[in-house]
Scaffold this motif. Structure first.
Motif, short mmCIF file in Angstrom:
data_model
loop_
_atom_site.label_atom_id
_atom_site.label_comp_id
_atom_site.label_asym_id
_atom_site.label_seq_id
_atom_site.Cartn_x
_atom_site.Cartn_y
_atom_site.Cartn_z
N THR A 1 2.88 13.43 13.76
CA THR A 1 1.80 14.09 13.03
C THR A 1 0.74 14.49 14.04
OG1 THR A 1 2.23 12.78 11.04
CG2 THR A 1 0.06 13.81 11.22
N VAL A 2 0.38 15.78 14.02
CA VAL A 2 -0.56 16.34 14.99
C VAL A 2 -1.79 16.85 14.24
CG1 VAL A 2 -0.86 18.05 16.82
CG2 VAL A 2 1.38 17.02 16.45
N ASN A 3 -2.95 16.60 14.81
CA ASN A 3 -4.19 17.16 14.28
C ASN A 3 -4.19 18.66 14.60
OD1 ASN A 3 -6.85 18.09 13.97
ND2 ASN A 3 -7.72 16.12 14.57
N PRO A 4 -4.25 19.55 13.59
CA PRO A 4 -4.20 20.99 13.85
C PRO A 4 -5.28 21.50 14.81
CG PRO A 4 -3.92 20.57 11.52
CD PRO A 4 -4.30 19.26 12.15
N LEU A 5 -6.40 20.78 14.92
CA LEU A 5 -7.47 21.22 15.81
C LEU A 5 -7.08 21.10 17.28
CD1 LEU A 5 -10.55 19.64 13.99
CD2 LEU A 5 -9.63 21.95 13.76
N ALA B 1 -2.84 17.74 3.31
CA ALA B 1 -4.24 17.30 3.33
C ALA B 1 -4.32 15.86 3.81
CB ALA B 1 -4.84 17.41 1.93
N LEU B 2 -5.30 15.57 4.66
CA LEU B 2 -5.54 14.19 5.07
C LEU B 2 -6.07 13.37 3.91
CD1 LEU B 2 -7.13 14.74 8.59
CD2 LEU B 2 -4.94 13.64 8.10
N ASP B 3 -7.00 13.96 3.18
CA ASP B 3 -7.58 13.32 2.00
C ASP B 3 -7.82 14.43 0.98
OD1 ASP B 3 -9.12 12.14 0.02
OD2 ASP B 3 -10.47 11.13 1.42
N PRO B 4 -7.06 14.44 -0.12
CA PRO B 4 -7.20 15.52 -1.10
C PRO B 4 -8.62 15.69 -1.65
CG PRO B 4 -5.24 14.24 -1.55
CD PRO B 4 -6.00 13.51 -0.47
N ALA B 5 -9.43 14.64 -1.56
CA ALA B 5 -10.81 14.72 -2.07
C ALA B 5 -11.75 15.38 -1.08
CB ALA B 5 -11.32 13.31 -2.40
N GLU B 6 -11.34 15.50 0.18
CA GLU B 6 -12.19 16.10 1.21
C GLU B 6 -11.87 17.59 1.36
OE1 GLU B 6 -14.62 14.56 3.07
OE2 GLU B 6 -14.30 12.83 1.76
N PRO B 7 -12.82 18.39 1.89
CA PRO B 7 -12.55 19.82 2.07
C PRO B 7 -11.48 20.05 3.14
CG PRO B 7 -14.78 19.24 2.84
CD PRO B 7 -14.18 18.02 2.27
N GLN B 8 -10.69 21.12 2.95
CA GLN B 8 -9.67 21.53 3.91
C GLN B 8 -9.77 23.03 4.13
OE1 GLN B 8 -7.46 20.40 0.85
NE2 GLN B 8 -8.27 18.36 1.17
N LEU C 1 -6.78 18.77 7.63
CA LEU C 1 -5.33 18.85 7.43
C LEU C 1 -4.59 18.09 8.52
CD1 LEU C 1 -5.14 22.66 6.61
CD2 LEU C 1 -4.98 20.78 4.97
N ALA C 2 -3.33 17.77 8.25
CA ALA C 2 -2.43 17.18 9.23
C ALA C 2 -1.19 18.05 9.30
CB ALA C 2 -2.06 15.76 8.83
N LEU C 3 -0.62 18.18 10.50
CA LEU C 3 0.60 18.97 10.69
C LEU C 3 1.71 18.00 11.09
CD1 LEU C 3 1.48 22.01 10.77
CD2 LEU C 3 1.21 21.86 13.24
N ASP C 4 2.69 17.83 10.20
CA ASP C 4 3.86 17.01 10.51
C ASP C 4 4.90 17.89 11.18
OD1 ASP C 4 2.71 14.79 9.23
OD2 ASP C 4 3.46 15.45 7.28
N VAL C 5 5.36 17.48 12.35
CA VAL C 5 6.29 18.29 13.15
C VAL C 5 7.56 17.49 13.40
CG1 VAL C 5 6.57 19.63 15.27
CG2 VAL C 5 4.29 19.32 14.31
N ALA C 6 8.72 18.08 13.09
CA ALA C 6 10.01 17.43 13.30
C ALA C 6 10.78 18.17 14.39
CB ALA C 6 10.82 17.42 12.01
N GLY C 7 11.34 17.41 15.34
CA GLY C 7 12.09 17.98 16.45
C GLY C 7 13.48 18.45 16.04
N PRO C 8 14.17 19.10 16.98
CA PRO C 8 13.92 19.08 18.42
C PRO C 8 12.95 20.18 18.86
CG PRO C 8 15.97 20.23 17.99
CD PRO C 8 15.45 19.77 16.66
N GLY C 9 12.23 19.89 19.94
CA GLY C 9 11.33 20.89 20.51
C GLY C 9 10.14 20.22 21.18
#
Length: 197
Positions: A145-149, A164-171, A179-187
């Protein structure tokens, strides 16, 4: 086009060497210097990037990012496309395309324009990174999981999911905030070691 970097990783400068008539797209306010005879032309919009073209004898152009950090040339082979942070491209040759719209981004961001752009083709795509560039190499099926920033770029071989990291917070899909970016390999996922503001 050949790219050589110096003063990295804190205050990177990229020297782009061009052959006769070869051109590179870059923002005019990142040009530190260039060899005599390199010409500049605008690309449609007055505020957008410019095209710098070498004269018959060839030439070079030195590019310095607006913010301190690294410069990183990524060589595209024509086999894979890359998703890149929208503000990260310092320079690109005409042989590298900005693919817009890109179907995978449309499904990731919905109808909105997100924090990524897609590029494909052959040649050196030069990035401006906030801080040094780090690489997260993922095996097949490995997930991080990578922080998009902090995301700089990743190839089409990986699978990504935005949540969303927390659905109650702004995104924001435009910046990646909240937000969080889940990344699956390979790469290999390239990240910058300082977040985008």
């Amino acid at each position: 086009m050949h790219v050589r970097t110096r003063h990295t990783p804190a205050f990177g400068v990229a020297r782009v060497t061009l052959t006769s008539g070869e051109a590179v797209e870059a923002s005019a306010d990142t040009v530190l210097a260039h060899s005599f005879g390199v010409t500049r032309s605008k690309k449609g919009k007055s505020s957008g990037p410019a095209i710098f073209t070498a004269p018959a004898q060839g030439g070079w152009i030195d590019l310095a990012p607006r913010q301190p950090g690294d410069v990183y040339p990524l060589e595209l082979s024509g086999q894979l496309g890359w998703s890149v942070a929208s503000d990260a491209v310092l320079a690109r040759p005409a042989t590298v395309r900005h693919d817009h719209p890109w179907p995978a981004h449309q499904s990731l961001f919905g109808g909105d324009s997100g924090f990524l752009k897609h590029f494909s083709g052959v040649g050196s795509l030069v990035f401006a990174s906030r801080g040094p560039v780090d690489a997260l190499t993922l095996k097949a099926g490995e997930v991080v999981t990578v922080n998009p920033l902090f995301v700089l770029a990743f190839p089409d071989t990986v699978q990504v999911r935005l949540r969303a990291l927390d659905p109650a917070e702004p995104q924001s899909v435009r910046t990646g905030e909240g937000l969080a970016l889940d990344v699956a390999g390979p790469g290999t996922v390239l990240v910058q070691t300082r977040a985008r503001p």
